[in-house]
Design a protein around this motif. Structure first.
Motif, short mmCIF file in Angstrom:
data_model
loop_
_atom_site.label_atom_id
_atom_site.label_comp_id
_atom_site.label_asym_id
_atom_site.label_seq_id
_atom_site.Cartn_x
_atom_site.Cartn_y
_atom_site.Cartn_z
N UNK A 143 98.14 2.01 -12.55
CA UNK A 143 98.54 0.60 -12.68
C UNK A 143 99.44 0.14 -11.52
N UNK A 144 99.01 0.45 -10.30
CA UNK A 144 99.85 0.15 -9.13
C UNK A 144 99.68 -1.24 -8.59
N UNK A 145 98.65 -1.43 -7.72
CA UNK A 145 98.46 -2.71 -7.05
C UNK A 145 97.06 -3.24 -7.30
N UNK A 146 96.95 -4.52 -7.65
CA UNK A 146 95.64 -5.14 -7.89
C UNK A 146 95.43 -6.30 -6.92
N UNK A 147 94.17 -6.58 -6.62
CA UNK A 147 93.79 -7.72 -5.79
C UNK A 147 92.96 -8.68 -6.63
N UNK A 148 93.33 -9.96 -6.64
CA UNK A 148 92.63 -11.00 -7.38
C UNK A 148 91.83 -11.82 -6.38
N UNK A 149 90.49 -11.69 -6.42
CA UNK A 149 89.62 -12.33 -5.42
C UNK A 149 89.08 -13.67 -5.93
N UNK A 150 89.22 -14.71 -5.12
CA UNK A 150 88.88 -16.05 -5.58
C UNK A 150 89.85 -16.46 -6.66
N UNK A 151 91.13 -16.17 -6.37
CA UNK A 151 92.18 -16.21 -7.40
C UNK A 151 92.50 -17.62 -7.90
N UNK A 152 92.20 -18.64 -7.09
CA UNK A 152 92.57 -19.99 -7.48
C UNK A 152 94.07 -20.12 -7.66
N UNK A 153 94.50 -20.70 -8.77
CA UNK A 153 95.94 -20.89 -9.02
C UNK A 153 96.58 -19.64 -9.64
N UNK A 154 95.77 -18.60 -9.86
CA UNK A 154 96.33 -17.35 -10.38
C UNK A 154 96.19 -17.18 -11.88
N UNK A 155 95.19 -17.83 -12.47
CA UNK A 155 94.97 -17.72 -13.92
C UNK A 155 94.84 -16.26 -14.36
N UNK A 156 94.03 -15.49 -13.63
CA UNK A 156 93.79 -14.08 -13.99
C UNK A 156 94.99 -13.22 -13.61
N UNK A 157 95.59 -13.52 -12.48
CA UNK A 157 96.81 -12.79 -12.06
C UNK A 157 97.89 -12.92 -13.13
N UNK A 158 98.09 -14.13 -13.63
CA UNK A 158 99.18 -14.40 -14.58
C UNK A 158 98.98 -13.68 -15.91
N UNK A 159 97.76 -13.73 -16.44
CA UNK A 159 97.55 -13.29 -17.81
C UNK A 159 96.95 -11.90 -17.95
N UNK A 160 96.33 -11.41 -16.85
CA UNK A 160 95.68 -10.10 -16.92
C UNK A 160 96.33 -9.09 -15.98
N UNK A 161 96.47 -9.45 -14.71
CA UNK A 161 96.85 -8.45 -13.71
C UNK A 161 98.35 -8.21 -13.65
N UNK A 162 99.18 -9.24 -13.63
CA UNK A 162 100.64 -9.02 -13.60
C UNK A 162 101.15 -8.26 -14.83
N UNK A 163 100.61 -8.53 -16.04
CA UNK A 163 101.05 -7.73 -17.19
C UNK A 163 100.66 -6.25 -17.10
N UNK A 164 99.63 -5.92 -16.32
CA UNK A 164 99.13 -4.53 -16.30
C UNK A 164 99.45 -3.76 -15.02
N UNK A 165 99.77 -4.47 -13.93
CA UNK A 165 100.00 -3.81 -12.64
C UNK A 165 101.39 -4.11 -12.10
N UNK A 166 101.88 -3.20 -11.27
CA UNK A 166 103.22 -3.38 -10.69
C UNK A 166 103.25 -4.54 -9.70
N UNK A 167 102.22 -4.60 -8.83
CA UNK A 167 102.16 -5.69 -7.86
C UNK A 167 100.72 -6.21 -7.76
#
Length: 224
Positions: free
Chosen positions: A63-87
């Protein structure tokens, strides 16, 4: 350029899409083409899918670092990736969306390390940086060759035991162009062929359940 598609000028294919997204409001509803209401169902399905692989043990995806591709405003980053990954890093072709992401992500957004403004056809992720590369509702904006090349670069950008996840609309048969946002929707057979061309194997695949009947089927594929 695309299996079963008229060979439209590549430059036009990309510039029309860029123009389309410049006119879209930087909101969850905008990101989801008016289907903002499906966001929670989408995120919950993704979380269940991803948690099959995450952990600290042997062979587990870290659960280290994730990349959100075609991230837009960060919908997936906010609710999926930040809760599960460090950065998390975000990449999107529309600067206005990335600007909005900084406020939309709130306090947790401090753990975002990079906001890259770039089309995926031109994006070169840092080698061996990412545990998960999440590619959702964006592959239709790449030509076949560019998608294959991008996936190859993603493969090189994975840490040991890392995963590339594609989550996207799937056509029933062939390749269906969308003139409105200048994209295509490929069937699973075509998509699997492109994944194989990139030298990747499908580790796991499932269909997202409980989406409205009138939209395309959505499938999630884990690759490495």
């Amino acid at each position: 350029m695309m299996e079963g598609c008229p060979d439209e000028n590549e430059t036009v294919f990309y510039s029309k899409a860029e123009h389309y997204w410049k006119e879209v409001p930087p909101t969850v509803d905008g990101m989801l083409g008016g289907y903002g209401s499906i966001s929670s169902i989408d995120i919950n399905g993704s979380k269940k899918f991803l948690q099959k692989f995450l952990g600290e043990g042997k062979g587990k995806t870290k659960p280290g670092c994730a990349l959100d591709c075609g991230a837009g405003i960060g919908r997936i980053t906010k609710r999926l990736l930040l809760p599960l990954f460090r950065t998390v890093d975000l990449v999107d072709v529309t600067q206005e969306f990335l600007d909005k992401a900084r406020s939309y992500l709130g306090e947790e957004g401090k753990r975002v390390e990079n906001y890259f403004c770039c089309g995926l056809q031109d994006f070169h992720p840092q080698p061996e940086r990412y545990d998960v590369i999440w590619i959702q509702w964006v592959i239709g904006h790449l030509t076949d060759d560019h998608l294959v090349e991008f996936l190859r670069r993603c493969r090189g950008a994975l840490c040991p035991d890392g995963l590339i996840i594609i989550k996207d609309n799937v056509a029933y048969e062939g390749v269906v162009p969308d003139e409105v946002d200048s994209s295509v929707c490929r069937d699973l057979q075509v998509l699997r062929r492109l994944v194989a061309r990139a030298g990747l194997a499908i580790v796991h695949e499932e269909q997202q359940q409980n989406f409205p009947e009138e939209i395309y089927q959505v499938h999630t594929l884990a690759l490495r």
